[in-house]
Design an enzyme around this catalytic site. Structure first.
Site, mmCIF file in Angstrom:
data_model
loop_
_atom_site.group_PDB
_atom_site.id
_atom_site.type_symbol
_atom_site.label_atom_id
_atom_site.label_comp_id
_atom_site.label_asym_id
_atom_site.label_seq_id
_atom_site.Cartn_x
_atom_site.Cartn_y
_atom_site.Cartn_z
ATOM 1 N N CYS A 186 0.842 -1.199 0.000
ATOM 2 C CA CYS A 186 0.000 0.000 0.000
ATOM 3 C C CYS A 186 0.879 1.251 0.000
ATOM 4 C CB CYS A 186 -0.888 -0.043 1.258
ATOM 5 S SG CYS A 186 -1.832 1.451 1.594
ATOM 6 N N HIS A 187 0.315 2.368 -0.463
ATOM 7 C CA HIS A 187 1.059 3.636 -0.476
ATOM 8 C C HIS A 187 1.541 4.025 0.922
ATOM 9 C CE1 HIS A 187 0.878 5.207 -4.578
ATOM 10 N NE2 HIS A 187 -0.275 4.561 -4.687
ATOM 11 N N THR A 188 0.819 3.623 1.964
ATOM 12 C CA THR A 188 1.236 3.979 3.318
ATOM 13 C C THR A 188 2.558 3.309 3.678
ATOM 14 O OG1 THR A 188 -1.105 4.085 3.876
ATOM 15 C CG2 THR A 188 0.431 4.213 5.698
ATOM 16 N N HIS A 235 0.628 -3.883 6.095
ATOM 17 C CA HIS A 235 -0.601 -3.807 6.895
ATOM 18 C C HIS A 235 -1.835 -4.242 6.116
ATOM 19 C CE1 HIS A 235 -0.416 -0.027 4.730
ATOM 20 N NE2 HIS A 235 -1.710 0.121 4.926
ATOM 21 N N GLU A 236 -1.645 -4.841 4.930
ATOM 22 C CA GLU A 236 -2.772 -5.407 4.184
ATOM 23 C C GLU A 236 -2.501 -6.896 4.014
ATOM 24 O OE1 GLU A 236 -4.607 -1.919 1.261
ATOM 25 O OE2 GLU A 236 -3.443 -3.522 0.366
ATOM 26 N N CYS A 280 -11.208 -2.722 20.712
ATOM 27 C CA CYS A 280 -11.175 -3.387 22.020
ATOM 28 C C CYS A 280 -12.581 -3.599 22.563
ATOM 29 C CB CYS A 280 -10.328 -2.588 23.006
ATOM 30 S SG CYS A 280 -11.084 -1.037 23.574
ATOM 31 N N CYS A 298 -12.999 0.870 25.269
ATOM 32 C CA CYS A 298 -12.622 2.283 25.454
ATOM 33 C C CYS A 298 -13.783 3.196 25.030
ATOM 34 C CB CYS A 298 -11.354 2.606 24.650
ATOM 35 S SG CYS A 298 -11.563 2.634 22.851
ATOM 36 N N CYS A 327 -14.524 3.042 21.291
ATOM 37 C CA CYS A 327 -15.251 1.845 20.849
ATOM 38 C C CYS A 327 -16.717 1.880 21.285
ATOM 39 C CB CYS A 327 -14.584 0.586 21.389
ATOM 40 S SG CYS A 327 -13.100 0.089 20.489
ATOM 41 N N CYS A 361 -10.418 3.220 17.916
ATOM 42 C CA CYS A 361 -10.034 2.619 19.205
ATOM 43 C C CYS A 361 -8.653 3.113 19.628
ATOM 44 C CB CYS A 361 -10.021 1.091 19.063
ATOM 45 S SG CYS A 361 -9.388 0.221 20.514
ATOM 46 N N ARG A 399 -2.957 2.592 21.126
ATOM 47 C CA ARG A 399 -2.466 3.598 20.183
ATOM 48 C C ARG A 399 -1.025 4.036 20.467
ATOM 49 N NH1 ARG A 399 -0.649 5.256 16.750
ATOM 50 N NH2 ARG A 399 -0.727 7.253 15.703
ATOM 51 N N CYS A 429 -7.036 -2.712 4.366
ATOM 52 C CA CYS A 429 -6.799 -1.264 4.306
ATOM 53 C C CYS A 429 -7.531 -0.600 3.147
ATOM 54 C CB CYS A 429 -5.298 -0.950 4.241
ATOM 55 S SG CYS A 429 -4.937 0.822 4.127
ATOM 56 N N ARG A 446 -3.117 -2.757 -7.030
ATOM 57 C CA ARG A 446 -2.579 -3.482 -5.886
ATOM 58 C C ARG A 446 -1.786 -4.684 -6.384
ATOM 59 N NH1 ARG A 446 -3.331 0.248 -3.010
ATOM 60 N NH2 ARG A 446 -4.137 0.281 -0.898
#
Length: 374
Positions: free
Chosen positions: A45-47, A67-68, A97, A100, A103, A111, A115, A174, A369
């Site tokens: 991904c671009h991130t 992260h994908e 979670c 919190c 959530c 969430c 973090r 993502c 992708r």
């Protein structure tokens, strides 16, 4: 191997601006409320590229990006009750979670439980599960899917249909979820709407798909690369325009084309000037513009306050507003029942040792992708 260290291959980013290096890493067993996952497929991904470039203020090295992804639970730590070895899963960069105040509030999916540690590249207890050549390797976005095995918090895992093809549904971790949710959750596109999507990469195409599913009657794709127009129309764009074809600002062009402006616009690039254009292309009185793209560190957005005083709304979205643990399995089901497209986003498939080629294809604008099979 449930309580033992696993040695496997991972693509390590040793420093910013350098290609990833395939290395043998040690992956420690999961601690309490953690899950170790065998990753089957991951997309680029671009991130990931943004962090690798060194522009990400939270980027730290050495790190395992990604992260994908999608995979199978290998083992679970103490106290994990909702997942077991053998479950088919998607790791989540935004956890859920369920406890919190974020959530518990239906207005957000952000969430905050882990973090702080996630932003530092660490597990919730403040340590890492990865080592390589005697050095600690950091986690990334709580997922680190560029590794044959990864360890994630149990609140960062969605259990999905075991029949789902993992080399496709990994994309729901993502990009597709983000663009699709920006339309159906954040903008709440209504039937008959006119929408404009700025940036026709994977996230922009997913936003087009979301507008179409929501019943928009006119969907205008905006990109400076006309090679992307045909595919945008396959996803539901009714027309596409190139800002470079006009002598006036693109927002003025859109206002003329749509009798006053669009009902909803989506900025899917991460360019602050385009974010302004997307807002100003919205209709007076009710237009909604959603910032989906991630701008570089230190960038700021601006417009004349009169744009907002006269009834336009500027919004942002992360992961398309989906509450992750409960929503991702539903998105997989929507894909399995053909309500949403996923296969069509995959333009390239590569082996793990070709992962740097996936970044090259993305930077060259040749892929939507690329899926890497581990």
């Amino acid at each position: 191997m449930a309580s033992q260290v696993i040695k496997c291959k991972a693509a390590v980013a040793w420093e910013a601006g350098k290609p990833l290096s395939i290395e043998e890493v040690e992956v420690a067993p999961p601690k309490a409320h953690e899950v170790r996952i065998k990753i089957i497929a991951t997309a680029v991904c671009h991130t990931d590229a943004y962090t690798l470039s060194g522009a990400d203020p939270e980027g730290s090295f050495p790190v395992i990006l990604g992260h994908e992804g999608a995979g199978i639970v290998e083992s679970v730590g103490e106290g994990v009750t909702k997942l077991k070895a053998g479950d088919t899963v998607i790791p989540l960069y935004i956890p859920q979670c369920g406890e919190c105040k974020f959530c518990l509030n239906p207005k957000t999916n952000l969430c905050q439980k882990i973090r702080v540690t996630q932003g530092k590249g660490l597990m919730p207890d403040g340590t890492s599960r990865f080592t390589c050549k005697g050095k600690t390797i950091l986690h990334y976005m709580g997922t680190s899917t560029f590794s044959e095995y990864t360890v994630v918090a149990d609140i960062s895992v969605a259990k999905i249909d075991p029949l789902a093809p993992l080399d496709k549904v990994c994309l729901l971790g993502c990009g597709i979820s983000t663009g699709y949710g920006a339309a159906v959750n954040t903008a709440k596109v209504e039937p008959g709407s006119t929408c404009a999507i700025f940036g026709l990469g994977g996230v922009g195409l997913a936003a087009i798909m979301g507008c179409k599913v929501a019943g928009a009657s006119r969907i205008i794709g905006v990109d400076i690369n006309k090679d992307k127009f045909a595919r945008a129309k396959e996803f539901g764009a009714s027309e596409c325009i190139n800002p470079q074809d006009f002598s006036k600002p693109i927002q003025e062009v859109l206002i003329e084309m749509t009798d006053g402006g669009v009902d909803c616009s989506f900025e899917c690039i991460g360019n602050v000037k385009v974010m302004r254009a997307a807002l100003e292309a919205c209709h007076k009185g009710w237009g909604v513009s959603v910032v989906v793209g991630v701008a570089a560190s230190g960038e700021e957005i601006s417009t004349r306050p009169f744009q907002l005083v006269t009834g336009r709304t500027w919004k942002g979205t992360a992961f398309g507003g989906w509450k992750s643990v409960e929503s991702v399995p539903k998105l997989v089901s929507e894909y399995m029942s053909k309500k949403i497209k996923v296969d069509e986003f995959v333009t390239h498939n590569l082996s793990f040792d070709q992962i740097n080629e996936a970044f090259e294809l993305m930077h060259a604008g040749k892929s939507i992708r690329t899926v890497v099979k581990l």
